[in-house]
Design a protein around this motif. Sequence first.
Motif, short mmCIF file in Angstrom:
data_model
loop_
_atom_site.label_atom_id
_atom_site.label_comp_id
_atom_site.label_asym_id
_atom_site.label_seq_id
_atom_site.Cartn_x
_atom_site.Cartn_y
_atom_site.Cartn_z
N THR A 245 27.60 68.68 8.92
CA THR A 245 27.39 67.30 8.53
C THR A 245 28.61 66.77 7.79
O THR A 245 29.04 67.37 6.80
N PRO A 246 29.19 65.65 8.22
CA PRO A 246 30.35 65.09 7.51
C PRO A 246 29.96 64.69 6.09
O PRO A 246 28.92 64.08 5.87
N ARG A 247 30.80 65.04 5.15
CA ARG A 247 30.57 64.64 3.76
C ARG A 247 31.93 64.58 3.06
O ARG A 247 32.93 65.04 3.59
N GLY A 248 31.95 63.97 1.90
CA GLY A 248 33.19 63.85 1.15
C GLY A 248 33.89 62.53 1.44
O GLY A 248 33.28 61.56 1.91
N VAL A 249 35.17 62.47 1.14
CA VAL A 249 35.97 61.25 1.27
C VAL A 249 36.92 61.39 2.45
O VAL A 249 37.72 62.32 2.50
N LEU A 250 36.84 60.46 3.40
CA LEU A 250 37.77 60.39 4.51
C LEU A 250 38.87 59.41 4.15
O LEU A 250 38.60 58.23 3.90
N ARG A 251 40.10 59.90 4.08
CA ARG A 251 41.23 59.06 3.69
C ARG A 251 42.05 58.72 4.93
O ARG A 251 42.61 59.60 5.58
N LEU A 252 42.10 57.42 5.25
CA LEU A 252 42.74 56.93 6.47
C LEU A 252 43.92 56.03 6.17
O LEU A 252 43.91 55.29 5.18
N THR A 253 44.93 56.05 7.04
CA THR A 253 45.95 55.01 7.06
C THR A 253 45.99 54.45 8.46
O THR A 253 46.06 55.21 9.44
N VAL A 254 45.90 53.13 8.58
CA VAL A 254 45.80 52.48 9.89
C VAL A 254 46.72 51.26 9.93
O VAL A 254 46.99 50.65 8.90
N PRO A 255 47.22 50.89 11.13
CA PRO A 255 48.01 49.66 11.24
C PRO A 255 47.17 48.46 10.81
O PRO A 255 45.96 48.42 11.07
N ASP A 256 47.79 47.49 10.20
CA ASP A 256 47.07 46.38 9.58
C ASP A 256 46.17 45.64 10.56
O ASP A 256 44.94 45.61 10.41
N ALA A 257 46.74 45.04 11.60
CA ALA A 257 45.94 44.22 12.52
C ALA A 257 44.96 45.08 13.31
O ALA A 257 43.78 44.73 13.46
N PHE A 258 45.42 46.20 13.85
CA PHE A 258 44.54 47.08 14.61
C PHE A 258 43.40 47.59 13.72
O PHE A 258 42.25 47.70 14.16
N GLY A 259 43.73 47.88 12.48
CA GLY A 259 42.71 48.35 11.56
C GLY A 259 41.61 47.33 11.34
O GLY A 259 40.42 47.65 11.37
N ARG A 260 42.00 46.09 11.11
CA ARG A 260 41.00 45.05 10.84
C ARG A 260 40.20 44.69 12.08
O ARG A 260 38.99 44.47 12.02
N LEU A 261 40.87 44.60 13.24
CA LEU A 261 40.20 44.15 14.46
C LEU A 261 39.39 45.26 15.14
O LEU A 261 38.34 44.99 15.71
N VAL A 262 39.88 46.48 15.09
CA VAL A 262 39.27 47.55 15.87
C VAL A 262 38.66 48.65 15.00
O VAL A 262 37.54 49.09 15.25
N VAL A 263 39.39 49.09 13.96
CA VAL A 263 38.91 50.23 13.19
C VAL A 263 37.74 49.85 12.27
O VAL A 263 36.78 50.63 12.14
N LEU A 264 37.79 48.68 11.65
CA LEU A 264 36.71 48.31 10.73
C LEU A 264 35.33 48.31 11.38
O LEU A 264 34.37 48.83 10.79
N PRO A 265 35.17 47.76 12.60
CA PRO A 265 33.84 47.86 13.24
C PRO A 265 33.41 49.30 13.47
O PRO A 265 32.22 49.62 13.38
N LEU A 266 34.36 50.19 13.77
CA LEU A 266 34.03 51.60 13.94
C LEU A 266 33.60 52.22 12.61
O LEU A 266 32.68 53.05 12.57
N LEU A 267 34.27 51.83 11.54
CA LEU A 267 33.91 52.37 10.22
C LEU A 267 32.49 51.96 9.82
O LEU A 267 31.79 52.74 9.17
N LYS A 268 32.08 50.78 10.20
CA LYS A 268 30.71 50.35 9.90
C LYS A 268 29.71 51.32 10.54
O LYS A 268 28.77 51.78 9.89
N ARG A 269 29.93 51.65 11.81
CA ARG A 269 29.03 52.58 12.48
C ARG A 269 29.12 53.99 11.90
O ARG A 269 28.13 54.70 11.78
N TYR A 270 30.32 54.38 11.56
CA TYR A 270 30.55 55.71 11.00
C TYR A 270 29.81 55.88 9.67
O TYR A 270 29.14 56.89 9.44
N LEU A 271 29.92 54.88 8.79
CA LEU A 271 29.26 54.94 7.50
C LEU A 271 27.74 54.89 7.64
O LEU A 271 27.01 55.53 6.87
N GLU A 272 27.25 54.12 8.61
CA GLU A 272 25.82 54.05 8.84
C GLU A 272 25.28 55.39 9.35
O GLU A 272 24.17 55.81 9.00
N ALA A 273 26.08 56.09 10.16
CA ALA A 273 25.64 57.35 10.75
C ALA A 273 25.67 58.51 9.76
O ALA A 273 24.85 59.43 9.85
#
Length: 310
Positions: free
Chosen positions: A91-119
Amino acid sequence: MLRANLNEILVFMAVVDEGSFIAGGQAMGLTRSAAGKAVSRLEDRLGVRLLNRTTRALSLTDEGRVFYDRGLQILAAVDEAEASVAGRHGTPRGVLRLTVPDAFGRLVVLPLLKRYLEAWPDIQVEVSFTDRRADIVEEGFDLAVRIGDAPADTRLVSRVVARYRAMLCAAPSYVARRGEPLDVDQLAAHDCLFFSSRNRRQSWRFLGDDGSWVKAQGRSRLRLDSGEALRNAAVAGLGIAFLPDFLVADDLAAGRLQQVLPDLEAEDVKIVAIYPTQRLLEPRVRRFIDLMIQELAPGAAATSRTRRTR
């Protein structure tokens, strides 16, 4: 005695994270007085002052900053030890530390993070949105998401998680003012907007009639180190940009940009997940990489983009 020492270190870390003895103590189930005494005992044992105390705020001394950074490394090592027991399917636990490109992060990664945190409710995520290429190992990131080829660094492992089409585009106002180039050679007479940072510069390559790759020789009066800034500059009519479709799809649909030389065949833009070399990949990192591959596969990206624009 060893356990007491570790508890004092954890109290110190909590006080720094929360910004006060009151909040730090509460996070550890202690009173303000107990938290203050624990930190004082730690300072006495080390023989240095870790915190500057005023009536209004706390701040780290130089020694405190070094000790805090080492504490973060210790906590990361504990996370890795737990992951080694949990294994690949843990089971994933702890702190995931990410570095992502600015625009790609906001447009693509953030929606994925929402699902990841919910799961995974036991997960926390810290994200740096920047087009600067961070040193993953030195800066303590678990994972970097980058646009383009992975660096040749033996300390790192890379995996392509998605590919996007890239295209030349410009504002209708620019095309009306300067005309539209008819082939790659005519780009030399146009203002081309290139990505450029301190250690790398974008080049444009297209497939020629003979099957070889041709580098465009565009004139560059404006170079920027942000994909979002390049898009904004193109929309403002400052020149022709070469950008991935995830960044300009909405602008093309709305008529703020138009495609230039649409028949040119260009290399796909690769999205690469990069992480430090290690024998066992922590579940929190593996699960996020798996999510990116699942959601950003051909067709999935277009579906996600459609959902965002509705």
